[in-house]
Design an enzyme around this catalytic site. Structure first.
Site, PDB file in Angstrom:
ATOM      1  N   ARG A 120      -7.401   0.108  10.993  1.00 24.10           N
ATOM      2  CA  ARG A 120      -6.574   0.156   9.784  1.00 24.10           C
ATOM      3  C   ARG A 120      -7.111   1.254   8.864  1.00 24.10           C
ATOM      4  NH1 ARG A 120      -3.872  -4.848  10.421  1.00 24.10           N
ATOM      5  NH2 ARG A 120      -2.222  -3.981   9.136  1.00 24.10           N
ATOM      6  N   GLN A 125      -1.957   5.218  10.210  1.00 30.95           N
ATOM      7  CA  GLN A 125      -0.823   4.487   9.630  1.00 30.95           C
ATOM      8  C   GLN A 125       0.493   4.769  10.346  1.00 30.95           C
ATOM      9  OE1 GLN A 125      -0.854   5.341   5.421  1.00 30.95           O
ATOM     10  NE2 GLN A 125      -2.278   3.675   4.982  1.00 30.95           N
ATOM     11  N   SER A 131       2.181  -3.238  11.754  1.00 30.58           N
ATOM     12  CA  SER A 131       2.874  -3.212  10.461  1.00 30.58           C
ATOM     13  C   SER A 131       4.372  -2.996  10.626  1.00 30.58           C
ATOM     14  CB  SER A 131       2.285  -2.119   9.565  1.00 30.58           C
ATOM     15  OG  SER A 131       0.975  -2.453   9.162  1.00 30.58           O
TER      16      SER A 131
END
Length: 365
Positions: A120, A125, A131
């Site tokens: 993370r 990302q 996510s």
């Protein structure tokens, strides 16, 4: 090098790991892409669209001839046994439940990457499939609850009187929780939310929901961590009255690779009004609700508990588009001169690599 996308074979999986939009990017990077016939049918990605994007559509599973195999669910043991030595696989692959598969990968010298273990960090990302799929699950959870709730979510003022809005409680304000809050608010519900991370309060309030301030020690990190049983017991005591006052409870507290903490007990469910609904997004990892069973709906008195199972698969179009973009972005960290060459000195690749060079690289429970 050949990137293969087989049709998903695990039960009830309707997503696909590569959509036509990402095929074009892989072809531009110098790779060839082979997709099994009808692999994208549930995501409304027809074979003709794959061909138009530059992929080869094959009647058979392309796994045995592929240098890189991308999938949503882990490959089957049979598929793994047919992988080329030195092949690369990318999927969700929770290692604690797939030991036999990892043994095959190690024996066949396969380099496997799992989104469950993606670090993370900021650089990762764009490849964060946990996510992206949590976003879908949080949205879908509210729709599941609204469909089963025997009353309106929004307020109505009519000639026959006023219908008050439903009260929704969201436990856990990560990606799934925040999307659940936003969706419930859009549908007109009054929403409360709780998270052990104090920093989550600002995000919750920005969505128009009330953040519960409990008399508990809060965490300062970006991601929730494991709590002691004493903490959880006190947490349940303080949450109980808010659960009882809610028409809908959505629980989202899960820590990858660990059993989900129990936040809602059976006694707490019995205190809810008849017809209330709880949707447990952590049901697959043990459940935030004591009565949850993954993939089943259970009645506790007159309260319905929905043990969510793979909710992103119930929205395969956008879930697949988001996931395939995550796959592409992870692959971009490995592509050099038209080849996929994983550099395990890269912290992102190192963090999510399960097997390499004949070894299982992570400690398994």
């Amino acid at each position: 090098m050949k990137v293969g996308t087989p049709a998903e074979s695990r039960p009830a999986e309707r997503r696909v790991a590569c959509v036509p939009e990402t095929v074009s990017s892989l072809v531009d990077a110098g790779l060839t892409v082979h997709v099994q016939e009808n692999a994208g049918r549930h995501a409304h990605a027809p074979d003709a669209a794959y061909r138009a994007a530059g992929a080869t559509v094959t009647p058979e599973d392309p796994t045995p001839e592929s240098d890189v195999v991308v999938s949503v669910q882990p490959l089957t043991i049979d598929q793994a046994e047919k992988l080329k030595p030195g092949a690369v696989t990318i999927s969700f692959l929770q290692p604690q439940g797939e030991r036999d598969l990892l043994d095959v990968y190690a024996r066949r010298n396969v380099t496997s990457f799992s989104f469950d273990l993606l670090p993370r960090v900021t650089r990762a990302q764009s490849a964060d499939a946990l996510s992206s799929q949590a976003l879908v699950a949080g949205y879908r959870a509210v729709l599941v609850a609204a469909e089963r709730l025997p009353r309106f979510l929004p307020m109505f003022t009519t000639a026959a009187g006023t219908v008050p809005p439903a009260k929704v409680l969201v436990l856990g304000a990560g990606v799934a929780g925040l999307q659940a809050i936003a969706t419930a608010r859009r549908l007109g519900a009054v929403v409360e939310a709780y998270d052990v991370r104090k920093a989550a309060g600002e995000e919750v309030r920005s969505l128009g929901a009330k953040f519960l301030e409990l008399e508990l020690e809060t965490q300062s990190g970006v991601y929730a961590s494991v709590q002691s049983e004493e903490f959880l017991e006190r947490q349940r005591e303080l949450i109980g009255e808010h659960v009882a006052a809610s028409d809908v409870v959505i629980t989202t507290a899960a820590i990858p690779g660990r059993k989900a903490p129990v936040l809602v007990t059976t006694d707490m469910l019995k205190a809810m009004a008849p017809g209330s609904v709880l949707v447990d997004l952590a049901a697959e990892s043990g459940g935030n609700c004591a009565a949850s069973v993954a993939g089943q709906e259970t009645w506790v008195g007159e309260v319905l508990v929905h043990g969510a199972l793979n909710l992103p698969s119930s929205m395969p179009v956008h879930a697949s588009k988001l996931y395939s973009r995550n796959v592409l972005n992870l692959l971009k960290l490995m592509i050099a001169d038209g080849s996929v060459v994983p550099d395990l000195t890269d912290e992102v690749l190192d963090g999510c690599c399960l097997t390499h060079d004949g070894q299982i690289r992570k400690e398994l429970p």
